[in-house]
Design a protein around this motif. Structure first.
Motif, PDB file in Angstrom:
ATOM      1  N   PRO A   1       7.557  49.399  -3.443  1.00 33.96           N
ATOM      2  CA  PRO A   1       8.440  49.718  -4.469  1.00 33.96           C
ATOM      3  C   PRO A   1       7.514  50.892  -5.094  1.00 33.96           C
ATOM      4  O   PRO A   1       6.252  51.446  -4.208  1.00 33.96           O
ATOM      5  N   PRO A   2       8.204  52.043  -5.232  1.00 31.79           N
ATOM      6  CA  PRO A   2       8.757  52.159  -6.456  1.00 31.79           C
ATOM      7  C   PRO A   2       9.816  52.213  -5.802  1.00 31.79           C
ATOM      8  O   PRO A   2      11.324  52.676  -5.817  1.00 31.79           O
ATOM      9  N   THR A   3       9.493  53.364  -4.573  1.00 32.58           N
ATOM     10  CA  THR A   3      10.959  54.389  -3.823  1.00 32.58           C
ATOM     11  C   THR A   3      10.555  54.531  -2.646  1.00 32.58           C
ATOM     12  O   THR A   3      11.148  55.516  -2.375  1.00 32.58           O
ATOM     13  N   THR A   4      10.000  53.805  -1.634  1.00 30.22           N
ATOM     14  CA  THR A   4      10.116  53.159  -0.507  1.00 30.22           C
ATOM     15  C   THR A   4      10.198  52.400   0.647  1.00 30.22           C
ATOM     16  O   THR A   4      10.475  51.391  -0.402  1.00 30.22           O
ATOM     17  N   PHE A   5      10.432  52.254   1.575  1.00 30.13           N
ATOM     18  CA  PHE A   5      10.983  50.871   2.157  1.00 30.13           C
ATOM     19  C   PHE A   5      11.330  51.814   3.724  1.00 30.13           C
ATOM     20  O   PHE A   5      10.915  52.448   3.869  1.00 30.13           O
ATOM     21  N   ASN A   6      11.054  50.179   4.209  1.00 26.74           N
ATOM     22  CA  ASN A   6      10.404  50.562   6.057  1.00 26.74           C
ATOM     23  C   ASN A   6      11.350  49.844   6.415  1.00 26.74           C
ATOM     24  O   ASN A   6      11.987  49.156   6.195  1.00 26.74           O
ATOM     25  N   ILE A   7      12.357  49.824   7.153  1.00 24.70           N
ATOM     26  CA  ILE A   7      13.744  49.108   8.335  1.00 24.70           C
ATOM     27  C   ILE A   7      12.774  49.648   9.263  1.00 24.70           C
ATOM     28  O   ILE A   7      12.152  50.671  10.485  1.00 24.70           O
TER      29      ILE A   7
END
Length: 150
Positions: A115-121
């Motif tokens: 949060p608030p605007t990031t992610f890992n794949i």
């Protein structure tokens, strides 16, 4: 997976061949004409192509080879001279690199939200490769493959 070998001679004769991984030592003229590997063992493939007429193609198909692998085809020519044929005194080498023609398969593991605007794949591929992706709002249509690569 397979590949073809095509030869021509300037007179009638035969072309002996032995196929090995390119990393294996080179066989001698005697080993190629005997159809054995550089270790006097079983090569990946071996055979004789007969050239009945000068300038005519003779061919062989090498089958059951691995994708994405470099091979060496060792060739030795011999003419049809009566009694004592003339044999090429050195081995000719043809290098062949087989292509990887199938795309990798992959599995997308659980995305990690930061949060608030990031992610890992994290993805797992079944072979070395690159994964391309695009993030879009879920209310929009999914992109085409061309749009992902653009």
């Amino acid at each position: 997976t397979s590949f073809g070998v095509v030869v021509q001679l300037n007179e009638p004769g035969r072309v002996y061949y032995v196929v090995q991984l390119s990393s294996d030592p080179q066989p001698s003229v005697a080993q190629v004409t005997a159809g054995v590997s550089s270790a006097d063992g079983e090569p990946l493939d071996a055979g004789v192509m007969t050239v009945p007429t000068a300038g005519q193609d003779a061919d062989a198909v090498v089958e059951a080879v691995e994708r994405n692998t470099e091979y060496a085809v060792y060739l030795v020519a011999e003419d049809d001279a009566e009694g004592s044929p003339n044999v090429q005194n050195s081995v000719t080498i043809l290098r062949v690199f087989t292509l990887d023609t199938s795309p990798p398969t992959f599995e997308v593991l659980q995305p990690e939200l930061i949060p608030p605007t990031t992610f890992n794949i994290e993805v797992m591929l079944d072979e070395p490769g690159t994964v391309y992706y695009v993030c879009v709002n879920r209310t929009l249509s999914p992109p085409t493959t061309a749009e992902v690569f653009a």
